[in-house]
Motif scaffolding. Sequence first.
Motif, PDB file in Angstrom:
ATOM      1  N   GLU A 220      47.712  15.369  -0.708  1.00  0.00           N
ATOM      2  CA  GLU A 220      49.056  15.920  -0.733  1.00  0.00           C
ATOM      3  C   GLU A 220      48.984  17.436  -0.828  1.00  0.00           C
ATOM      4  OE1 GLU A 220      50.450  15.632  -5.296  1.00  0.00           O
ATOM      5  OE2 GLU A 220      50.191  13.681  -4.324  1.00  0.00           O
ATOM      6  N   GLY A 221      49.956  18.099  -0.167  1.00  0.00           N
ATOM      7  CA  GLY A 221      49.960  19.547  -0.136  1.00  0.00           C
ATOM      8  C   GLY A 221      50.840  20.151  -1.224  1.00  0.00           C
ATOM      9  N   LYS A 222      51.016  21.477  -1.162  1.00  0.00           N
ATOM     10  CA  LYS A 222      51.848  22.161  -2.150  1.00  0.00           C
ATOM     11  C   LYS A 222      53.304  21.757  -2.022  1.00  0.00           C
ATOM     12  CE  LYS A 222      48.882  26.240  -2.676  1.00  0.00           C
ATOM     13  NZ  LYS A 222      48.801  27.728  -2.539  1.00  0.00           N
ATOM     14  N   VAL A 223      53.780  21.629  -0.782  1.00  0.00           N
ATOM     15  CA  VAL A 223      55.134  21.124  -0.535  1.00  0.00           C
ATOM     16  C   VAL A 223      55.016  19.644  -0.218  1.00  0.00           C
ATOM     17  CG1 VAL A 223      57.204  21.277   0.889  1.00  0.00           C
ATOM     18  CG2 VAL A 223      55.950  23.358   0.280  1.00  0.00           C
ATOM     19  N   ASP A 227      59.450  15.993  -2.908  1.00  0.00           N
ATOM     20  CA  ASP A 227      60.289  17.115  -3.315  1.00  0.00           C
ATOM     21  C   ASP A 227      61.369  17.405  -2.284  1.00  0.00           C
ATOM     22  OD1 ASP A 227      58.802  17.474  -5.651  1.00  0.00           O
ATOM     23  OD2 ASP A 227      57.374  18.797  -4.641  1.00  0.00           O
ATOM     24  N   CYS A 228      61.016  17.268  -1.017  1.00  0.00           N
ATOM     25  CA  CYS A 228      61.980  17.527   0.052  1.00  0.00           C
ATOM     26  C   CYS A 228      63.141  16.531   0.045  1.00  0.00           C
ATOM     27  CB  CYS A 228      61.290  17.483   1.413  1.00  0.00           C
ATOM     28  SG  CYS A 228      60.117  18.829   1.690  1.00  0.00           S
ATOM     29  N   LEU A 234      63.792  23.351   0.385  1.00  0.00           N
ATOM     30  CA  LEU A 234      62.404  23.286   0.833  1.00  0.00           C
ATOM     31  C   LEU A 234      62.336  23.058   2.337  1.00  0.00           C
ATOM     32  CD1 LEU A 234      60.792  21.123  -1.998  1.00  0.00           C
ATOM     33  CD2 LEU A 234      60.589  23.596  -1.669  1.00  0.00           C
ATOM     34  N   ASN A 235      61.277  23.587   2.951  1.00  0.00           N
ATOM     35  CA  ASN A 235      61.049  23.429   4.386  1.00  0.00           C
ATOM     36  C   ASN A 235      60.119  22.241   4.609  1.00  0.00           C
ATOM     37  OD1 ASN A 235      60.532  23.599   7.098  1.00  0.00           O
ATOM     38  ND2 ASN A 235      59.911  25.751   7.068  1.00  0.00           N
ATOM     39  N   LEU A 265      56.410  10.328  -4.948  1.00  0.00           N
ATOM     40  CA  LEU A 265      57.282   9.343  -4.308  1.00  0.00           C
ATOM     41  C   LEU A 265      57.571   8.150  -5.213  1.00  0.00           C
ATOM     42  CD1 LEU A 265      55.887   9.221  -0.646  1.00  0.00           C
ATOM     43  CD2 LEU A 265      58.113  10.095  -1.366  1.00  0.00           C
ATOM     44  N   SER A 266      56.601   7.777  -6.044  1.00  0.00           N
ATOM     45  CA  SER A 266      56.737   6.543  -6.812  1.00  0.00           C
ATOM     46  C   SER A 266      57.913   6.570  -7.783  1.00  0.00           C
ATOM     47  CB  SER A 266      55.440   6.247  -7.580  1.00  0.00           C
ATOM     48  OG  SER A 266      55.143   7.301  -8.480  1.00  0.00           O
TER      49      SER A 266
END
Length: 455
Positions: A220-223, A227-228, A234-235, A265-266
């Motif tokens: 998983e990345g920073k974004v 979160d989106c 957020l982009n 996500l969970s």
Amino acid sequence: MTTINWNEVLDSISENAEEPEVEDRFVKRLLNALGFTSDEWVQQFKTGKGPADFAARKNHDDDKFSVAKINPDLIIEVKGRVSGNAIINLAEGTPAYKKAKEQITGYLLAPKCQTSQWGMLTNSTDIQLFRKHGKIVLPATDCMRITKDNIIEIITRLKNLLKNPPKALTICIYNDKGGVGKTTTTINLAAILRLQQKKVLVVDFDPQQGDLTDSLGLQEGKVKLSDCLVDQALNVKETLQAFNLKNKAGQLVKMFDVIPSDSGLSKFMRYEYEAQIEKGSARLRDLLDIFVPKYDYILIDAPTNWTFFSKSCVIASDVILMPTEHNNFSSLKNAAKVIKVFLPEVKKLRQDGGPIALPIFFNRYKATEASIKRANAEIKAILTVKKGDTYPLDPNLLPYYWPKSTKTVIDTTIFTVPEYEVVSSAAFSRKPAVFQNKKAAEDYLKLARKYFLYE
């Protein structure tokens, strides 16, 4: 372009108008309203599978469609309001609608319509637009009832779609039963589409396992997608990660893009967190919409069970591809649940005619004559609506199980993807089996061609 008085147009069409009247008084004016001049459409276009009532294409310099009569963009099938003494009801689900839909699908897939992106059905009372992507013909709108109050809105909607055709086909790989190879199918279908020079995005929307993300060796990345879902500032493009492989020269080459699953996500499995997502299960579709003009295919790996996550995946999709197993009878039965229960629920929510389901296929296939006989017996039980009828098999389900069957001939052929050790073990190498094994590549190419690609 002259202004059309649509109240007068609709008043001019008699209640018992037959097809020629609808063509002259409605369709020709509709083509004009959609931006086609008189030399940009023809009647009785020869598709190679019978004549379509109208075909249209914008002219290119000196290439006038009315003269060249090749490479149409739009095919129109016209019906009268009546035929003889019978009223023609084109409302979705009626026998007349189903027959007309088969016609427009046949025309769009005909030899002389390879370039066609759009198909339309109308009898001046109802109207629906269809979109073609490869071998897939799917609704671009719902079947709309025309009135004086909404005719301008309908034409504006149609015109906007024709001017801004979506590029990507979004495919949800889903079955309401686990263990049927959804993730394996997603990864290898993405890989084989990439080898066919298609630009592909893969979305892992599994909140618990994230097997797709793990099997490609991604993190998983920073974004994060989680979160989106709740933070509109957020982009979502920043969630993208490239799946790369080294070529023979040792250089990294991007194969396809991935939106990975992430640990956040969970929490949306709990209602109090899910309730924080504006538009709920429709949010994923909004997030992915920005990618539709940039990719040829968007593949979504959906989790099992009809939860917020799987519902989100289906809502975001154009088509549903359902892996099953010939010896996993629950996977066969649960595919019917997707078609008869879940899809109608989503169609009602979306109000645009989509998504559609594709016929099932057997995945990880090691068959014996006895196992296939048992599978077909189970399918027959699923399809049987009333024992003893002259035609007891459910016509609404039959195309999704035995798509080659007709009312007179039952053909139990089901497309299959064989099982290879390299496919099941590919996750250990973090490399799709399609990139490792020639036979696996051949079989997944057959899958892609069966459902999506022209050969």
